[in-house]
Design an enzyme around this catalytic site. Structure first.
Site, PDB file in Angstrom:
ATOM      1  N   GLU A  43       0.786  -1.244   0.000  1.00  0.00           N
ATOM      2  CA  GLU A  43       0.000   0.000   0.000  1.00  0.00           C
ATOM      3  C   GLU A  43       0.812   1.286   0.000  1.00  0.00           C
ATOM      4  O   GLU A  43       0.829   2.036   0.974  1.00  0.00           O
ATOM      5  CB  GLU A  43      -0.994  -0.024   1.182  1.00  0.00           C
ATOM      6  N   GLU A 101      -5.946  -7.919  -0.699  1.00  0.00           N
ATOM      7  CA  GLU A 101      -6.662  -7.742   0.567  1.00  0.00           C
ATOM      8  C   GLU A 101      -8.114  -7.429   0.259  1.00  0.00           C
ATOM      9  O   GLU A 101      -8.399  -6.569  -0.579  1.00  0.00           O
ATOM     10  CB  GLU A 101      -6.105  -6.568   1.394  1.00  0.00           C
TER      11      GLU A 101
END
Ligand SMILES: *[C@@H]1O[C@H](CO)[C@@H](O)[C@H](O)[C@H]1NC(C)=O
Ligand SMILES: *[C@@H]1O[C@H](CO)[C@@H](O)[C@H](O)[C@H]1NC(C)=O
Ligand SMILES: CC(=O)N[C@H]1CO[C@H](CO)[C@@H](O)[C@@H]1O
Length: 406
Positions: free
Chosen positions: A154, A261
């Site tokens: 991320e 995710e």
């Protein structure tokens, strides 16, 4: 924990009312948290600040059909001095042991520096330092084909060109170590969100991989701000909606992706939203190769998305649904965990880039007359699965909620 019975029954009834389909995913599994915990205490103490995921939990999910596990860790713990410096021998050994636990089962292990594009809190700006870090890591795994390198977790609030060049530096460095057969997952800016990918990360289409095994890893949560911090989903259709522009981008650019995710709260709306998203991905299995639930791991406690066997909130509420999407699943949900021999063969999907996206061999991973496999769960509080172990193994109490064939 008694309350979980009601949603479980509802989820079963609801799952049964859906048309069954065969899973076309190459990968389906979970994150395995622990080693990235305790981020305010670096390096921290093993067992106090952080923990490695445990074999029993991973094995239980593997036996439920999952074949990919993402292992988050912290770069500061792995290379404590600087990005070009040497690895901490103990943390590296523990990372390798965790990875090998997963790959020895026949599953894929995603090596995930869970650092948001930062090192000791500062945005990583040196592509050569980042390359050095990846040289250190990839060198340890050159001979293990089931390892997948995730460039970083991320990236966010970074210059887009930097995200591109860091990814490219990682890819080039990894291949230069001789790790040429492994997949690489590239993440994007804006927390690698699928919903913003086609407006934020378009330049990442220019990444090049000499081995041509680059997969884009996107993340998607279904709460209002997409952060995955609420168990309330926007609507029952939000999952399919939030990945749709990414699907178009992948097709237009001839790229492949995995949802690294995703999660939803333990409620009807989220369950429908998660199902809608996964169904949309399977309908687009020419570009979507699979997904990983966020998250399992031994220290989640009563976390809203915990998939940790056998009392995690999502383990109770979602596992049966998730099993419909595991590679080789016939689409029929089953809670019976089993069995020996053929199950692992069907999960050991070794697919080259030219055939990914094509459905894998549909082999049932569970049977009703099953015995529990080596190291699988065979008992414990609330356990309703098989309690007999395969020949040569004894069902042994590990703790009150987890008995294992040892
Ligand atoms: C980086 O760390 C290593 C020790 O791992 C040390 O030998 C080296 O001098 C450091 N380099 C810099 C630029 O600080
Ligand atoms: C890829 O790079 C080329 C040449 O540098 C550039 O013209 C193009 O805009 C880039 N593509 C994207 C999607 O950014
Ligand atoms: C929902 C959730 O916990 N998402 C997390 C996934 O990635 C890292 C895990 O440490 C977190 O920063 C996100 O919040």
């Amino acid at each position: 924990m008694k309350l979980f019975l009601l949603p479980l029954l509802l989820s079963q009834a609801w799952a049964l009312s859906r048309a069954k389909r065969s899973s076309s995913f190459l990968w389906f599994g979970s994150n395995e948290s622990g080693a990235e915990f305790g981020q305010t205490n670096i390096p921290g103490v093993l067992g106090t600040d952080y923990i490695w995921p445990d074999t029993a939990g991973i094995t239980t999910l593997y036996n439920a059909g999952m074949n990919i596990f993402r292992v988050p860790f912290l770069m500061e713990r792995l290379v404590p001095t600087n990005l070009t410096g040497a690895a901490d021998a103990t943390y590296m050994a523990d990372l390798k042991a965790t990875v090998e636990t997963i790959t020895d089962l026949g599953a894929y292990a995603v090596v995930d520096p869970h650092n948001f594009g930062r090192y000791y809190g500062n945005i990583i700006t040196s592509t050569s330092d980042f390359a050095a870090f990846w040289t250190t890591v990839a060198s340890e795994f050159t001979t293990n084909d089931r390892v997948i390198f995730d460039t970083n977790n991320e990236y966010h609030d970074m210059t887009q060109s930097l995200v591109l060049s860091l990814n490219q530096a990682a890819i080039t460095a990894i291949r230069a170590t001789g790790a040429t057969t492994q997949y690489i997952f590239a993440e994007g800016n804006s927390y690698s969100g699928a919903w913003t990918w086609s407006t934020t990360n378009t330049d990442l289409a220019n990444l090049t991989d000499p081995s041509n095994k680059l997969i884009y890893e996107m993340h998607q949560y279904l709460d209002s701000d997409g952060s995955g911090t609420s168990s309330t989903c926007v609507s029952s259709t939000i999952g399919a909606e939030r990945i749709s522009t990414a699907t178009t981008w992948l097709r237009e650019n001839g790229k492949l992706a995995v949802l690294g995710e995703f999660a939803g709260g333990a409620n009807d709306v989220c369950q429908e939203a998660v199902t809608g998203m996964l169904d949309a991905m399977e309908d687009s299995s020419d570009v979507w190769l699979g997904g990983m639930w966020w998250s399992a791991g031994p220290w989640w406690g009563d976390y809203i998305f915990s998939l940790e066997p056998t009392d995690g909130t999502a383990y109770d509420y979602y596992l049966e649904l998730l099993e419909e999407y595991t590679p080789g699943s016939s689409g029929a949900s089953t809670s019976a965990v089993s069995a020996t021999g053929t199950a692992s063969a069907s999960k050991t999907t070794s697919t080259t880039i030219s055939t990914v996206g094509v459905s894998t061999t549909a082999t049932a991973t569970a049977t009703s007359t099953a015995v529990a496999a080596p190291y699988a769960q065979c008992g414990g509080e609330g356990w309703t699965g098989v309690t007999t172990c395969v020949s040569g193994y004894t069902c042994t109490e590990m703790n009150e909620w987890y008995w294992q064939c040892t």
